[in-house]
Design a protein around this motif. Structure first.
Motif, short mmCIF file in Angstrom:
data_model
loop_
_atom_site.label_atom_id
_atom_site.label_comp_id
_atom_site.label_asym_id
_atom_site.label_seq_id
_atom_site.Cartn_x
_atom_site.Cartn_y
_atom_site.Cartn_z
N LYS A 100 0.81 -1.21 0.00
CA LYS A 100 0.00 0.00 0.00
C LYS A 100 0.85 1.26 0.00
O LYS A 100 0.31 2.37 0.03
CB LYS A 100 -0.95 0.00 1.20
N ASN A 101 2.18 1.10 -0.03
CA ASN A 101 3.09 2.23 -0.05
C ASN A 101 3.84 2.27 -1.38
O ASN A 101 4.14 1.23 -1.96
CB ASN A 101 4.09 2.13 1.11
N LEU A 102 4.15 3.46 -1.84
CA LEU A 102 4.86 3.64 -3.09
C LEU A 102 6.30 4.08 -2.80
O LEU A 102 6.53 4.91 -1.92
CB LEU A 102 4.17 4.69 -3.96
N VAL A 103 7.25 3.53 -3.55
CA VAL A 103 8.66 3.87 -3.38
C VAL A 103 9.18 4.49 -4.68
O VAL A 103 9.02 3.91 -5.75
CB VAL A 103 9.50 2.63 -3.00
N TYR A 104 9.77 5.67 -4.56
CA TYR A 104 10.32 6.40 -5.70
C TYR A 104 11.84 6.53 -5.56
O TYR A 104 12.37 6.60 -4.45
CB TYR A 104 9.73 7.81 -5.78
N LEU A 105 12.51 6.57 -6.69
CA LEU A 105 13.93 6.88 -6.74
C LEU A 105 14.09 8.13 -7.59
O LEU A 105 13.79 8.11 -8.79
CB LEU A 105 14.73 5.72 -7.32
N ASP A 106 14.50 9.22 -6.97
CA ASP A 106 14.60 10.52 -7.66
C ASP A 106 13.29 10.88 -8.35
O ASP A 106 13.27 11.38 -9.48
CB ASP A 106 15.75 10.51 -8.67
N GLY A 107 12.17 10.64 -7.68
CA GLY A 107 10.87 11.04 -8.20
C GLY A 107 10.27 10.11 -9.21
O GLY A 107 9.18 10.38 -9.73
N VAL A 108 10.93 8.98 -9.52
CA VAL A 108 10.42 8.01 -10.49
C VAL A 108 9.98 6.75 -9.72
O VAL A 108 10.74 6.20 -8.93
CB VAL A 108 11.48 7.65 -11.54
N LEU A 109 8.76 6.29 -9.98
CA LEU A 109 8.19 5.18 -9.24
C LEU A 109 8.93 3.88 -9.52
O LEU A 109 9.11 3.48 -10.67
CB LEU A 109 6.71 5.02 -9.61
N LEU A 110 9.37 3.20 -8.43
CA LEU A 110 10.01 1.89 -8.55
C LEU A 110 9.00 0.75 -8.42
O LEU A 110 9.21 -0.33 -8.98
CB LEU A 110 11.09 1.73 -7.48
N SER A 111 7.95 0.94 -7.65
CA SER A 111 6.94 -0.11 -7.45
C SER A 111 6.39 -0.55 -8.80
O SER A 111 6.08 0.26 -9.66
CB SER A 111 5.81 0.42 -6.58
N SER A 112 6.27 -1.86 -8.98
CA SER A 112 5.86 -2.40 -10.28
C SER A 112 4.52 -3.10 -10.17
O SER A 112 4.01 -3.38 -9.08
CB SER A 112 6.90 -3.38 -10.82
N ALA A 113 3.93 -3.41 -11.33
CA ALA A 113 2.65 -4.11 -11.38
C ALA A 113 2.80 -5.58 -11.01
O ALA A 113 1.81 -6.26 -10.77
CB ALA A 113 2.05 -3.99 -12.78
N HIS A 114 4.04 -6.09 -10.95
CA HIS A 114 4.24 -7.51 -10.67
C HIS A 114 3.90 -7.86 -9.22
O HIS A 114 3.02 -8.67 -8.94
CB HIS A 114 5.68 -7.91 -10.98
N GLU A 115 4.62 -7.22 -8.26
CA GLU A 115 4.36 -7.54 -6.86
C GLU A 115 3.96 -6.32 -6.04
O GLU A 115 3.52 -6.46 -4.91
CB GLU A 115 5.57 -8.21 -6.21
N GLY A 116 4.09 -5.12 -6.57
CA GLY A 116 3.61 -3.94 -5.88
C GLY A 116 4.48 -3.47 -4.73
O GLY A 116 4.17 -2.47 -4.09
N THR A 117 5.57 -4.17 -4.44
CA THR A 117 6.46 -3.76 -3.37
C THR A 117 7.87 -3.56 -3.92
O THR A 117 8.18 -3.99 -5.02
CB THR A 117 6.51 -4.82 -2.25
#
Length: 523
Positions: A100-117
């Protein structure tokens, strides 16, 4: 297992520089990022979101082994760790689990549609400038909300320095319990893990390379309460990154962030729990992972009469996971190896509009491709197209401000339209006393794993919907500073495992009291 201690030796190899040292300030995404004791309250940072910032000074002082250790320093943030050093580590924000949390690297989303974490263990501390944890609302990321919260990891950027070369070596040690009939000790654990990081910094480039090797020979009890030594738990890893910044002209700036990581882990192997009669801890399993991430950005100032800045960003991330499960319960095979190749690419355009002194308006358009080729769930694709707008309106000479945002996304694999929105309010009651409040709505679509993983998935899962609200006060009187936030979260159809929970409610409070006793002492 006794707590691991860290002994650090930092060797600075200095070269003379023709220019004096100079810090470069990046506004980032925080609501109230404090630099040189000046609180920034401009439209770029002022969103009424609840945000914690872990600064570069704190990162140096904490001497953390992992990025997860840094993140859990923030109030209201904890880490789920699935084993010893090198194992999967996820973030939990205000009770919201990692999906339920989103992780970004330099403002770009790392969380993917595969596992969401996102596994935080693959991001080394050595490349991090600071970490911003958004616990409510969108922060200045502006494009989306999360049912839980968001973590934005900002990497180091080039700057003038008198010490461009840095070499850091760390040794970690712990001594497990005595084990076996002979009450043996694994004395090699006193030199258990070694980390080596080398970096080069100049005005345009930051380049780093690092590695880690750890034995991780921890003890555990089997089903007869006999203490055994887990010998197949070692981890080996290497990582590297290159960041480049360059002003192309007076109005155009280019930046590139590139990062790669490889890990060879004996544990956790697969995610399957083997019964104790088959030696419980999967002694012959192992896993390997590789990830590569590149983000390239062009920023144009004063792009037109109506646009004060225009930013185009492209990113690509590839990750490969390999698991060797000696015994796979679900498949019933004597030996099973699974491979998961994941691709994530995105392109976005963001614009800041000229709308006067008392208003701010930012808009964005984002396209994202998620593609997975997995031995477990096959080949799956998700295209996501989203458009967003966020802004600010200031009243009463800036003492009162409103900060709305909205985002609408379309997801191709389930032909679903997913909206989210937020509203933040900031009010300066008296000098040095601010009240802030925010409310936001967000949706989270089920991941490929939740929908299709063999023996586990539920293809009938619904998207979960969450409403977050918080009310806070910030005040400073003399040397005393006090922050307090009361928050609540209401989630409908929350995804837990492979089921939806009809309704769940979270309530809590966060409070921080600090005193600056002198220039060198604070509590």
């Amino acid at each position: 297992m006794q707590k691991r201690g860290i002994f650090s030796l930092v060797l600075l190899l200095a070269l003379s520089n023709l220019f004096a040292a100079q810090d470069i300030t990046d506004l980032g995404t925080a609501y109230e990022l404090v630099i040189a004791e000046t609180s920034l309250a401009e439209a770029e940072t002022n969103t009424a979101s609840s945000v914690s910032v872990i600064t570069k000074e704190q990162i140096a002082a904490y001497n953390a082994q992992t990025t997860a250790e840094l993140i859990e320093k923030a109030v209201g943030t904890t880490i789920q760790s699935y084993g010893s050093l090198g194992s999967l580590q996820n973030v939990v924000i205000r009770g919201a689990t990692s999906s339920k949390n989103l992780v970004y690297l330099d403002g770009v989303l790392l969380s993917s549609a595969h596992e969401g974490t996102v596994d935080l263990s693959i991001i080394p501390v050595s490349i991090i400038e600071r970490i911003e944890i958004v616990k409510s609302g969108p922060g200045n990321l502006g494009r989306t909300n999360a049912i839980g919260g968001m973590v934005n990891i900002i990497t180091k950027k080039g700057q003038k320095t008198n010490t461009p070369f840095t070499l850091t070596f760390e040794n970690g040690s712990f001594l497990p319990q005595a084990y076996g009939a002979a009450d043996s000790r694994n004395w090699l654990s006193l030199v258990d893990s070694q980390k080596l990081d080398f970096s080069y910094t100049n005005n345009e480039i930051v380049a780093t390379v690092g590695g880690i090797a750890a034995q991780n020979a921890y003890t555990y009890k089997d089903d007869t309460s006999t203490i055994k030594l887990r010998e197949n738990a070692q981890v080996y890893g290497i990582n590297g990154s290159v960041s480049y910044n360059q002003a192309i002209s007076k109005s155009m700036h280019f930046s590139s962030r590139n990062y790669a990581d490889y890990q060879n882990l004996a544990v956790p192997g697969g995610y399957i729990v083997i019964p104790e009669e088959i030696e419980g801890l999967t002694p012959d399993d192992y896993s390997k992972s590789f990830s590569f991430n590149t983000t390239n950005k062009v920023e144009i100032a004063n792009a037109s009469k109506f646009i004060t800045s225009l930013t185009a960003t492209t990113s690509y991330r590839f990750s490969r996971l390999f698991f060797h499960d000696e015994i796979n319960i679900h498949a019933g095979d004597a030996t099973t190896e699974s491979i998961h190749n994941k691709h994530k690419a995105s392109a976005q355009i963001d614009a800041k509009w000229e709308v006067g002194q008392t208003y701010a308006l930012n808009t964005g358009f984002l396209y994202t491709l998620d593609y997975i080729d997995s031995t477990e769930i096959g080949k799956l694709t998700r295209h996501t197209i989203s458009t967003s707008a966020n802004g600010s309106a200031y009243f009463l000479d800036g003492r009162l401000s409103l900060h709305p945002s909205v985002n609408i996304a379309y997801l191709s694999d389930n032909a679903m339209i997913s909206p989210n929105a937020s509203l933040g309010i900031l009010y300066a009651v008296v000098p040095n006393a601010d009240i802030k409040a925010s409310i936001n709505y967000a949706e989270d679509v089920p991941t490929f794993s939740a929908l299709y993983w063999p023996g586990y998935a539920n293809p009938n899962l619904k998207a979960e919907k969450g409403i977050n609200a918080d009310l806070g006060i910030t005040t400073k009187i003399g040397i005393i500073s006090y922050d307090a936030v009361l928050f609540g979260r209401d989630v409908i159809d929350a995804i837990t495992g492979n089921t939806n929970i009809d309704h769940s409610v979270y309530l809590g409070t966060e409070q921080t009291l600090s005193a600056e006793l002198s220039d060198i002492v604070s509590i």
